[in-house]
Design an enzyme around this catalytic site. Structure first.
Site, short mmCIF file in Angstrom:
data_model
loop_
_atom_site.label_atom_id
_atom_site.label_comp_id
_atom_site.label_asym_id
_atom_site.label_seq_id
_atom_site.Cartn_x
_atom_site.Cartn_y
_atom_site.Cartn_z
N GLY A 54 0.83 -1.20 0.00
CA GLY A 54 0.00 0.00 0.00
C GLY A 54 0.86 1.25 0.00
N GLY B 99 24.39 -8.11 20.21
CA GLY B 99 23.33 -7.36 20.89
C GLY B 99 22.70 -8.18 22.00
N GLY C 147 20.05 -7.43 23.72
CA GLY C 147 18.72 -6.88 23.98
C GLY C 147 17.75 -8.04 24.10
N VAL C 148 16.49 -7.74 23.80
CA VAL C 148 15.43 -8.73 24.03
C VAL C 148 15.58 -9.94 23.10
N ILE C 149 15.81 -9.69 21.80
CA ILE C 149 15.93 -10.82 20.87
C ILE C 149 17.17 -11.64 21.21
N SER D 269 21.11 -8.94 16.28
CA SER D 269 19.87 -8.41 16.88
C SER D 269 20.24 -7.12 17.61
N GLY E 180 18.51 -4.18 17.41
CA GLY E 180 17.39 -3.24 17.39
C GLY E 180 16.66 -3.27 16.07
N ALA F 68 4.06 -5.35 20.66
CA ALA F 68 2.81 -5.69 20.00
C ALA F 68 1.61 -5.09 20.72
N HIS G 273 -3.64 -18.36 47.88
CA HIS G 273 -2.50 -19.14 48.35
C HIS G 273 -2.64 -20.59 47.88
P1 FAD Z 1 4.37 -5.27 12.27
O1 FAD Z 1 3.99 -6.40 13.15
O2 FAD Z 1 5.78 -5.17 11.86
O3 FAD Z 1 3.42 -5.37 11.00
C1 FAD Z 1 3.57 -4.53 9.91
C2 FAD Z 1 2.83 -5.16 8.74
O4 FAD Z 1 2.78 -4.21 7.70
C3 FAD Z 1 3.51 -6.40 8.16
O5 FAD Z 1 2.56 -7.41 7.97
C4 FAD Z 1 4.05 -5.93 6.81
O6 FAD Z 1 4.03 -6.96 5.84
C5 FAD Z 1 3.06 -4.85 6.46
N1 FAD Z 1 3.55 -3.82 5.57
C6 FAD Z 1 4.66 -3.07 5.67
N2 FAD Z 1 4.71 -2.14 4.69
C7 FAD Z 1 3.59 -2.33 3.95
C8 FAD Z 1 3.05 -1.68 2.84
N3 FAD Z 1 3.64 -0.64 2.27
N4 FAD Z 1 1.88 -2.15 2.32
C9 FAD Z 1 1.23 -3.19 2.89
N5 FAD Z 1 1.69 -3.83 3.97
C10 FAD Z 1 2.85 -3.39 4.49
N6 FAD Z 1 6.54 -7.63 21.06
C11 FAD Z 1 5.87 -7.96 22.18
O7 FAD Z 1 5.03 -7.17 22.65
N7 FAD Z 1 6.07 -9.16 22.82
C12 FAD Z 1 6.95 -10.06 22.35
O8 FAD Z 1 7.12 -11.13 22.94
C13 FAD Z 1 7.69 -9.74 21.18
N8 FAD Z 1 8.57 -10.62 20.67
C14 FAD Z 1 9.24 -10.30 19.52
C15 FAD Z 1 10.16 -11.21 19.03
C16 FAD Z 1 10.86 -10.93 17.88
C17 FAD Z 1 11.86 -11.92 17.35
C18 FAD Z 1 10.62 -9.71 17.19
C19 FAD Z 1 11.35 -9.39 15.93
C20 FAD Z 1 9.71 -8.79 17.68
C21 FAD Z 1 9.02 -9.09 18.85
N9 FAD Z 1 8.09 -8.19 19.40
C22 FAD Z 1 7.44 -8.50 20.56
C23 FAD Z 1 7.82 -6.89 18.76
C24 FAD Z 1 6.51 -6.97 17.96
O9 FAD Z 1 6.61 -7.99 17.00
C25 FAD Z 1 6.25 -5.64 17.27
O10 FAD Z 1 6.27 -4.59 18.23
C26 FAD Z 1 4.89 -5.64 16.59
O11 FAD Z 1 4.81 -6.67 15.64
C27 FAD Z 1 4.64 -4.30 15.92
O12 FAD Z 1 3.39 -4.32 15.33
P2 FAD Z 1 3.03 -3.40 14.07
O13 FAD Z 1 1.63 -3.72 13.73
O14 FAD Z 1 3.40 -2.01 14.37
O15 FAD Z 1 4.01 -3.87 12.91
P1 NAI Z 2 17.00 -4.22 21.51
O1 NAI Z 2 16.91 -2.77 21.33
O2 NAI Z 2 16.22 -4.89 22.58
O3 NAI Z 2 18.52 -4.62 21.78
C1 NAI Z 2 19.55 -4.33 20.88
C2 NAI Z 2 20.86 -4.41 21.61
O4 NAI Z 2 21.91 -4.36 20.65
C3 NAI Z 2 21.07 -3.24 22.57
O5 NAI Z 2 21.46 -3.73 23.83
C4 NAI Z 2 22.16 -2.42 21.90
O6 NAI Z 2 22.98 -1.74 22.81
C5 NAI Z 2 22.93 -3.51 21.16
N1 NAI Z 2 23.71 -3.02 20.02
C6 NAI Z 2 23.39 -2.06 19.11
N2 NAI Z 2 24.37 -1.92 18.21
C7 NAI Z 2 25.34 -2.80 18.54
C8 NAI Z 2 26.61 -3.14 17.98
N3 NAI Z 2 27.07 -2.52 16.90
N4 NAI Z 2 27.35 -4.10 18.59
C9 NAI Z 2 26.88 -4.74 19.70
N5 NAI Z 2 25.69 -4.46 20.27
C10 NAI Z 2 24.93 -3.51 19.69
O7 NAI Z 2 16.69 -4.84 20.08
P2 NAI Z 2 16.43 -6.33 19.59
O8 NAI Z 2 16.85 -7.32 20.60
O9 NAI Z 2 16.99 -6.39 18.22
O10 NAI Z 2 14.86 -6.37 19.50
C11 NAI Z 2 14.17 -5.41 18.70
C12 NAI Z 2 12.88 -5.01 19.33
O11 NAI Z 2 11.93 -6.05 19.23
C13 NAI Z 2 12.98 -4.73 20.83
O12 NAI Z 2 13.37 -3.41 21.07
C14 NAI Z 2 11.61 -4.98 21.32
O13 NAI Z 2 10.87 -3.81 21.17
C15 NAI Z 2 11.08 -6.03 20.35
N6 NAI Z 2 11.09 -7.34 21.01
C16 NAI Z 2 10.31 -7.51 22.11
C17 NAI Z 2 10.30 -8.71 22.77
C18 NAI Z 2 9.48 -8.84 23.99
O14 NAI Z 2 8.66 -7.97 24.25
N7 NAI Z 2 9.64 -9.90 24.77
C19 NAI Z 2 11.08 -9.85 22.30
C20 NAI Z 2 11.91 -9.54 21.16
C21 NAI Z 2 11.88 -8.34 20.54
#
Ligand code: FAD
Ligand code: NAI
Length: 476
Positions: free
Chosen positions: A122, A191, A193-195, A280, A282, A331, A455
């Site tokens: 889109g 990294g 971070g969370v991932i 991972s 960010g 999410a 409890h």
């Molecule tokens: P997205 O989920 O990224 O969705 C965007 C959608 O837009 C996609 O389907 C894409 O195909 C579509 N799109 C993009 N551009 C276009 C376009 N031009 N036209 C049509 N479609 C398009 N968050 C949590 O809260 N809990 C978790 O445990 C968690 N775990 C995660 C684990 C990993 C490995 C990763 C990578 C992320 C995780 N997150 C988690 C983060 C979470 O996935 C995102 O914050 C969330 O998906 C964001 O939602 P969104 O709707 O903004 O975007």
């Molecule tokens: P992140 O922001 O959590 O962590 C990235 C880490 O990489 C940071 O600690 C940062 O300092 C480090 N970093 C950046 N550049 C670097 C470099 N050049 N060398 C070494 N370290 C470096 O991002 P991540 O883990 O990629 O996840 C992306 C996002 O997805 C998160 O911010 C979170 O919002 C979402 N997520 C949420 C989850 C949850 O809610 N449980 C699970 C996984 C992802």
């Protein structure tokens, strides 16, 4: 040309929820999404969260936790299982099944709520009077729809690391990390971070030797540091993750059969060779292909679509939500913004308090929090009291065999209003909901202390921590 009241671009947890809520409110709604399934042969709704994020990662965390328990925890329950084998391909197959089920579920929800689902990319074309024209590009097959309101929910993509390209064979982003069908002997992660921590935990539990290289000198800098320190000790000393902090990467070579990483840490230069490397570091907002510049859609200096507190962009009737705008990339934040925007379009006045968004890291033990950390309160000069309690003597945690961790309640020194709740421990992803409710309802620590907690439950630790704020813990 089809006309809609609301067109949503993106069907992740932000977009699909916004579309459903808009349709529930009586708007003629369409949702455009370009996502495809793992095989690349069919549309897949649900965005990053359902396809390559929250859901698949939690499926793998659970499988790996079972394997680890069978190897290391069953014996103390008197269960002998002989030699335990692990089949990574089977774990991935189970994960794929869950993803397919949930992404299909959104298709069903769209049908049920009469949201028109359009496949393709889109982009904003421009205005036709009061309406926005949105182009839908299905692999070159272009059509245009018109809408009074457009909600952009295009999410985020992994931040690239200039030193190396992702091939998702040896050097992996989240997609590759979620699809390994064999356990790498040595796994590197850039990294912590969370991932990095969640994926590092998965592969560590099933036998990989995992090294995480983190640029910052502080572990989990946004997390309350008392909790982060406890986590670091458990992950490194007890679980065997190697986490190097304050790392400067020099060079990464993808040798096709392995990946070597040379880096500096503590004044030393080191080179490590891994079978696979996860990057991972960010995520960045995804605005590619939206035609943002041509229509004058403003972005901030980091590339996020600029929005006000209510998710309005600078363009009339164009809204943006989720990962593509400021705020935590979570999410539930995306979904709640989606609901709020649909309701604002309907003239309602919803409110979303960013201070009350819960954070969870699904390691074992899990980490969860809501509200301010001690470090933030100190920096803001807020006077606070604190109460902590541990899971070590909690009957339910002991029964679960997971009696590790702490809950901390931070309350205003003057009013006792709760300002933050921080936890590391078993299934605290669920316990944090009580914390969110407390903040949302402006509860005092005394309120939690006076609420009856069942409890034996893990929630008794939160109860004790609240009692401890007033120095009257009963089991502490
Ligand atoms: P997205 O989920 O990224 O969705 C965007 C959608 O837009 C996609 O389907 C894409 O195909 C579509 N799109 C993009 N551009 C276009 C376009 N031009 N036209 C049509 N479609 C398009 N968050 C949590 O809260 N809990 C978790 O445990 C968690 N775990 C995660 C684990 C990993 C490995 C990763 C990578 C992320 C995780 N997150 C988690 C983060 C979470 O996935 C995102 O914050 C969330 O998906 C964001 O939602 P969104 O709707 O903004 O975007
Ligand atoms: P992140 O922001 O959590 O962590 C990235 C880490 O990489 C940071 O600690 C940062 O300092 C480090 N970093 C950046 N550049 C670097 C470099 N050049 N060398 C070494 N370290 C470096 O991002 P991540 O883990 O990629 O996840 C992306 C996002 O997805 C998160 O911010 C979170 O919002 C979402 N997520 C949420 C989850 C949850 O809610 N449980 C699970 C996984 C992802």
């Amino acid at each position: 040309m089809s006309q809609f009241d609301v067109v949503v671009i993106g069907a992740g947890p932000g977009g699909y929820i916004a579309a459903i809520r808009a349709a529930q409110l009586g708007f003629k709604t369409a949702c455009i999404d370009a996502g495809v399934n793992k095989a690349g042969d069919a549309p897949a709704l649900g965005g990053t969260c359902l396809n390559v994020g929250c859901i698949p990662s939690k499926a793998l965390l659970q499988s790996s936790e079972h394997f680890h328990a069978a190897q290391h925890e069953f014996a103390e329950h008197g269960i002998t299982v002989g030699s335990v084998k692990f089949n990574a391909a089977k774990m991935i197959e189970r994960k794929d099944g869950i993803v397919t089920k949930l992404t299909g579920g959104i298709k069903f929800l769209f049908q049920k709520n009469k949201v028109e689902s359009l496949f393709g990319k889109g982009s904003l074309k421009g205005r036709n009077g009061d309406l926005w024209q949105v182009e839908v590009d299905d692999k070159g097959n272009k059509s245009v729809v018109e809408a009074k309101h457009v909600i952009i929910a295009t999410g985020s993509v992994p931040r690239p690391l200039p030193l190396v390209d992702i091939d998702n064979v040896n050097v992996l982003d989240n997609e590759g990390a979620l699809n390994l069908t064999a356990v790498p002997k040595k796994l590197g992660v850039i990294g912590s971070g969370v991932i990095g921590l969640e994926m590092g935990s998965v592969w560590n539990r099933v036998g990989s030797e995992v090294t995480i290289l983190e640029a910052l000198p502080t572990f989990l800098g946004a997390t309350d540091q008392q909790i982060a320190k406890e986590a670091f000790k458990i992950f490194t000393k007890e679980q065997g993750l190697t986490i190097e902090l304050g790392v400067k990467l020099n060079e990464i070579k993808n040798n096709k059969k392995s990946v070597s990483v040379s880096y500096e840490v503590g004044g030393e230069t080191k080179t490590e060779t891994f079978d696979k490397l996860i990057v991972s570091i960010g995520r960045i907002p995804n605005t590619e292909g939206l035609n943002a510049e041509a229509v004058g859609l403003e972005k901030d200096e980091r590339g996020f679509i600029k929005v006000d507190d209510e998710c309005r962009t600078n363009l009339p009737n164009v809204w943006a939500i989720g990962d593509v705008v400021r705020g935590p990339m979570l999410a539930h934040k995306a979904s709640d913004e989606g609901v709020a925007v649909a309701e604002r379009i309907a003239g309602q006045k919803p409110h979303l308090d960013f201070n009350n968004i819960p954070f969870v890291i699904y390691t074992d033990p899990e980490i969860a929090w809501v509200g301010k950390t001690e470090e933030q309160l100190k920096a803001e000069g807020v006077e606070y009291k604190k109460g902590t309690s541990g899971f070590a003597a909690n009957g339910r945690a002991l029964g679960l065999g997971k009696a590790k961790g702490t809950v901390k309640v931070l309350a205003c020194a003057k009013t006792d209003r709760i300002l933050g709740i921080h936890m590391i421990g078993p299934i605290v992803s669920e316990l944090v909901a009580e914390g969110v409710m407390s903040l949302e309802f402006s509860a005092s620590s005394e309120d939690i202390a006076r609420i009856v907690h069942a409890h034996p439950t893990l929630s008794e630790v939160l109860h004790e921590a609240a009692l401890a704020v007033d120095k009257r813990a009963l089991h502490g």
